[in-house]
Design a protein around this motif. Structure first.
Motif, PDB file in Angstrom:
ATOM      1  N   ALA A 151      -6.814   9.905   2.309  1.00  0.00           N
ATOM      2  CA  ALA A 151      -8.164   9.911   1.750  1.00  0.00           C
ATOM      3  C   ALA A 151      -8.729   8.499   1.638  1.00  0.00           C
ATOM      4  O   ALA A 151      -9.909   8.260   1.923  1.00  0.00           O
ATOM      5  N   ILE A 152      -7.896   7.556   1.246  1.00  0.00           N
ATOM      6  CA  ILE A 152      -8.355   6.167   1.108  1.00  0.00           C
ATOM      7  C   ILE A 152      -8.654   5.567   2.474  1.00  0.00           C
ATOM      8  O   ILE A 152      -9.687   4.929   2.677  1.00  0.00           O
ATOM      9  N   LEU A 153      -7.758   5.773   3.422  1.00  0.00           N
ATOM     10  CA  LEU A 153      -7.904   5.162   4.744  1.00  0.00           C
ATOM     11  C   LEU A 153      -9.083   5.727   5.529  1.00  0.00           C
ATOM     12  O   LEU A 153      -9.549   5.094   6.483  1.00  0.00           O
TER      13      LEU A 153
ATOM     14  N   LEU B  65     -14.431  -4.193   4.187  1.00  0.00           N
ATOM     15  CA  LEU B  65     -13.559  -5.132   4.905  1.00  0.00           C
ATOM     16  C   LEU B  65     -14.387  -6.120   5.716  1.00  0.00           C
ATOM     17  O   LEU B  65     -14.098  -7.324   5.729  1.00  0.00           O
ATOM     18  N   ALA B  66     -15.413  -5.621   6.385  1.00  0.00           N
ATOM     19  CA  ALA B  66     -16.276  -6.514   7.168  1.00  0.00           C
ATOM     20  C   ALA B  66     -16.926  -7.556   6.286  1.00  0.00           C
ATOM     21  O   ALA B  66     -17.082  -8.723   6.672  1.00  0.00           O
ATOM     22  N   GLY B  67     -17.295  -7.155   5.072  1.00  0.00           N
ATOM     23  CA  GLY B  67     -17.899  -8.088   4.135  1.00  0.00           C
ATOM     24  C   GLY B  67     -16.950  -9.187   3.694  1.00  0.00           C
ATOM     25  O   GLY B  67     -17.384 -10.243   3.232  1.00  0.00           O
ATOM     26  N   MET B  68     -15.648  -8.950   3.833  1.00  0.00           N
ATOM     27  CA  MET B  68     -14.625  -9.943   3.504  1.00  0.00           C
ATOM     28  C   MET B  68     -14.268 -10.803   4.716  1.00  0.00           C
ATOM     29  O   MET B  68     -13.410 -11.678   4.628  1.00  0.00           O
ATOM     30  N   GLY B  69     -14.908 -10.528   5.859  1.00  0.00           N
ATOM     31  CA  GLY B  69     -14.569 -11.259   7.075  1.00  0.00           C
ATOM     32  C   GLY B  69     -13.329 -10.739   7.757  1.00  0.00           C
ATOM     33  O   GLY B  69     -12.611 -11.494   8.420  1.00  0.00           O
ATOM     34  N   VAL B  70     -13.073  -9.447   7.621  1.00  0.00           N
ATOM     35  CA  VAL B  70     -11.866  -8.835   8.172  1.00  0.00           C
ATOM     36  C   VAL B  70     -12.243  -7.893   9.308  1.00  0.00           C
ATOM     37  O   VAL B  70     -13.129  -7.049   9.161  1.00  0.00           O
ATOM     38  N   THR B  71     -11.550  -8.026  10.439  1.00  0.00           N
ATOM     39  CA  THR B  71     -11.759  -7.177  11.601  1.00  0.00           C
ATOM     40  C   THR B  71     -10.580  -6.230  11.751  1.00  0.00           C
ATOM     41  O   THR B  71      -9.426  -6.659  11.724  1.00  0.00           O
ATOM     42  N   ILE B  72     -10.845  -4.960  11.918  1.00  0.00           N
ATOM     43  CA  ILE B  72      -9.787  -3.966  12.116  1.00  0.00           C
ATOM     44  C   ILE B  72      -9.242  -4.104  13.531  1.00  0.00           C
ATOM     45  O   ILE B  72      -9.987  -4.176  14.500  1.00  0.00           O
TER      46      ILE B  72
ATOM     47  N   GLY C 158      -8.742   2.619  -3.203  1.00  0.00           N
ATOM     48  CA  GLY C 158      -9.334   1.756  -2.200  1.00  0.00           C
ATOM     49  C   GLY C 158      -9.377   0.313  -2.659  1.00  0.00           C
ATOM     50  O   GLY C 158      -9.187  -0.615  -1.861  1.00  0.00           O
ATOM     51  N   GLU C 159      -9.630   0.105  -3.931  1.00  0.00           N
ATOM     52  CA  GLU C 159      -9.669  -1.254  -4.461  1.00  0.00           C
ATOM     53  C   GLU C 159      -8.291  -1.907  -4.391  1.00  0.00           C
ATOM     54  O   GLU C 159      -8.176  -3.116  -4.135  1.00  0.00           O
ATOM     55  N   ASN C 160      -7.225  -1.124  -4.598  1.00  0.00           N
ATOM     56  CA  ASN C 160      -5.871  -1.664  -4.419  1.00  0.00           C
ATOM     57  C   ASN C 160      -5.694  -2.210  -3.011  1.00  0.00           C
ATOM     58  O   ASN C 160      -5.150  -3.299  -2.809  1.00  0.00           O
ATOM     59  N   LEU C 161      -6.150  -1.434  -2.029  1.00  0.00           N
ATOM     60  CA  LEU C 161      -6.033  -1.856  -0.640  1.00  0.00           C
ATOM     61  C   LEU C 161      -6.793  -3.147  -0.395  1.00  0.00           C
ATOM     62  O   LEU C 161      -6.270  -4.095   0.212  1.00  0.00           O
ATOM     63  N   LEU C 162      -8.014  -3.211  -0.878  1.00  0.00           N
ATOM     64  CA  LEU C 162      -8.827  -4.414  -0.677  1.00  0.00           C
ATOM     65  C   LEU C 162      -8.205  -5.622  -1.369  1.00  0.00           C
ATOM     66  O   LEU C 162      -8.258  -6.738  -0.848  1.00  0.00           O
ATOM     67  N   GLU C 163      -7.606  -5.409  -2.518  1.00  0.00           N
ATOM     68  CA  GLU C 163      -6.976  -6.518  -3.237  1.00  0.00           C
ATOM     69  C   GLU C 163      -5.762  -7.044  -2.474  1.00  0.00           C
ATOM     70  O   GLU C 163      -5.532  -8.267  -2.427  1.00  0.00           O
ATOM     71  N   ILE C 164      -4.995  -6.151  -1.860  1.00  0.00           N
ATOM     72  CA  ILE C 164      -3.866  -6.595  -1.034  1.00  0.00           C
ATOM     73  C   ILE C 164      -4.372  -7.483   0.093  1.00  0.00           C
ATOM     74  O   ILE C 164      -3.828  -8.556   0.368  1.00  0.00           O
ATOM     75  N   VAL C 165      -5.448  -7.051   0.751  1.00  0.00           N
ATOM     76  CA  VAL C 165      -6.008  -7.818   1.859  1.00  0.00           C
ATOM     77  C   VAL C 165      -6.511  -9.178   1.363  1.00  0.00           C
ATOM     78  O   VAL C 165      -6.288 -10.206   2.015  1.00  0.00           O
ATOM     79  N   ARG C 166      -7.168  -9.198   0.217  1.00  0.00           N
ATOM     80  CA  ARG C 166      -7.698 -10.456  -0.337  1.00  0.00           C
ATOM     81  C   ARG C 166      -6.597 -11.496  -0.528  1.00  0.00           C
ATOM     82  O   ARG C 166      -6.822 -12.694  -0.359  1.00  0.00           O
ATOM     83  N   GLN C 167      -5.418 -11.050  -0.885  1.00  0.00           N
ATOM     84  CA  GLN C 167      -4.315 -11.982  -1.141  1.00  0.00           C
ATOM     85  C   GLN C 167      -3.903 -12.763   0.103  1.00  0.00           C
ATOM     86  O   GLN C 167      -3.263 -13.806  -0.001  1.00  0.00           O
ATOM     87  N   TYR C 168      -4.253 -12.251   1.272  1.00  0.00           N
ATOM     88  CA  TYR C 168      -3.878 -12.921   2.518  1.00  0.00           C
ATOM     89  C   TYR C 168      -5.038 -13.663   3.165  1.00  0.00           C
ATOM     90  O   TYR C 168      -4.825 -14.388   4.147  1.00  0.00           O
TER      91      TYR C 168
ATOM     92  N   PHE D 186       0.865  -1.179   0.000  1.00  0.00           N
ATOM     93  CA  PHE D 186       0.000   0.000   0.000  1.00  0.00           C
ATOM     94  C   PHE D 186       0.904   1.232   0.000  1.00  0.00           C
ATOM     95  O   PHE D 186       1.169   1.857   1.021  1.00  0.00           O
ATOM     96  N   TYR D 187       1.389   1.564  -1.197  1.00  0.00           N
ATOM     97  CA  TYR D 187       2.438   2.580  -1.309  1.00  0.00           C
ATOM     98  C   TYR D 187       2.513   3.015  -2.769  1.00  0.00           C
ATOM     99  O   TYR D 187       2.401   2.202  -3.668  1.00  0.00           O
ATOM    100  N   GLY D 188       2.682   4.308  -2.994  1.00  0.00           N
ATOM    101  CA  GLY D 188       2.863   4.782  -4.360  1.00  0.00           C
ATOM    102  C   GLY D 188       1.887   5.874  -4.733  1.00  0.00           C
ATOM    103  O   GLY D 188       1.020   6.273  -3.954  1.00  0.00           O
ATOM    104  N   ASP D 189       2.017   6.352  -5.953  1.00  0.00           N
ATOM    105  CA  ASP D 189       1.254   7.509  -6.413  1.00  0.00           C
ATOM    106  C   ASP D 189      -0.080   7.161  -7.040  1.00  0.00           C
ATOM    107  O   ASP D 189      -0.864   8.066  -7.348  1.00  0.00           O
ATOM    108  N   SER D 190      -0.381   5.895  -7.263  1.00  0.00           N
ATOM    109  CA  SER D 190      -1.629   5.531  -7.947  1.00  0.00           C
ATOM    110  C   SER D 190      -2.483   4.606  -7.094  1.00  0.00           C
ATOM    111  O   SER D 190      -3.094   3.660  -7.589  1.00  0.00           O
ATOM    112  N   LEU D 191      -2.526   4.874  -5.802  1.00  0.00           N
ATOM    113  CA  LEU D 191      -3.285   4.042  -4.880  1.00  0.00           C
ATOM    114  C   LEU D 191      -4.774   4.280  -5.013  1.00  0.00           C
ATOM    115  O   LEU D 191      -5.221   5.389  -5.288  1.00  0.00           O
TER     116      LEU D 191
END
Length: 262
Positions: free
Chosen positions: A236-238, A247-254, A191-201, A184-189
């Motif tokens: 802005a994304i966070l 995230l909750a819909g993916m079964g993820v707890t903050i 929200g979907e990028n973030l969710l995709e990173i989480v999905r990979q784990y 989660f880093y760079g100039d073209s971030l």
């Protein structure tokens, strides 16, 4: 796919839902960084940050941390920025007396282990003197991964009884599988990028730390870091109000690093 794993798929003892730690690095770097991290905590999904002691906005960060006790604060150990906290650490310094830059640090195989430990310990003790509870440890520019630094960082984490950011993308801590991503880093971030990173784990680890750098951009940040403008995009994304539901819909707890101490 996650690379450099220390554990195989069969060794992972999964418990759903997966817990997500969004850790905001560089707390204490500038007042704008501090205020951005607090906004990401109060209005977004950040519950964890790491403080750089000995930097210009250290005291400001500690004050904000005391006013926001729900934000867990660890230490962002630094060997590639600023001036040393310990005396007599010449193998860690450049010719100006500052800690060496990234390039020199990663090329340096002659750092004295005693000096490394003395410097890191001085930073930890400075952190504790601020009256903030130590949540965990990590390293600025991943300095805790250097072959000469890693065993010392592990030793200090054990001594101070706190988790250390994984040296690899998957590991175990107290019997729990822990993942780490710095993607989660760079100039073209987005929200979907973030969710995709989480999905990979998902289905691979019980806890995932996602490194982040939210900030309000100020002039000291522009002077201190080549990574400045994108931090506002991260903020802005966070703080996107749709993100917690997604995230909750993916079964993820903050969560934060205290989930590893349970």
């Amino acid at each position: 796919m996650v690379q450099n794993s220390h554990i195989s798929e069969g060794e992972i003892n999964l418990q759903r839902p997966m817990k997500l730690i969004v850790n905001a690095d560089d707390f204490g770097l500038t007042r704008g960084v501090n205020l951005g991290i607090i906004e990401a905590f109060q209005q977004g999904i950040v519950r964890s940050t790491t403080l750089m002691v000995g930097m210009p906005a250290e005291r400001h960060g500690a004050e904000l941390a005391r006013l926001n006790p729900g934000l867990k604060v660890g230490i962002h150990l630094r060997l590639t920025a600023g001036t040393p906290m310990a005396d007599h650490v010449p193998t860690l310094l450049d010719q100006t007396g500052h800690l060496q830059n990234q390039t020199r640090f990663w090329d340096n195989q002659s750092m004295n282990p005693e000096e490394i430990e003395r410097e890191l310990r001085a930073q930890i003790e400075q952190f504790l003197s601020l009256g903030v509870e130590l949540s965990h440890m990590d390293g600025h520019h991943h300095c805790h991964r250097h072959i000469l630094v890693a065993p010392i960082a592990r030793k200090l984490a054990e001594e101070y009884k706190v988790p250390l950011r994984p040296e690899n993308e998957m590991t175990q801590y107290r019997g729990k599988s822990l993942g780490f991503s710095d993607k989660f880093y760079g100039d073209s971030l987005t929200g979907e990028n973030l969710l995709e990173i989480v999905r990979q784990y998902l289905g691979r680890v019980q806890v995932l730390e996602l490194m982040a750098h939210p900030a309000l951009i100020d002039e000291p940040l522009r002077e201190a870091s080549g990574y400045a403008t994108a931090r506002a995009r991260e903020l802005a994304i966070l703080t996107d109000p749709s993100l917690p539901e997604a995230l909750a819909g993916m079964g993820v707890t903050i969560s934060d690093y205290s989930c590893l101490q349970d």
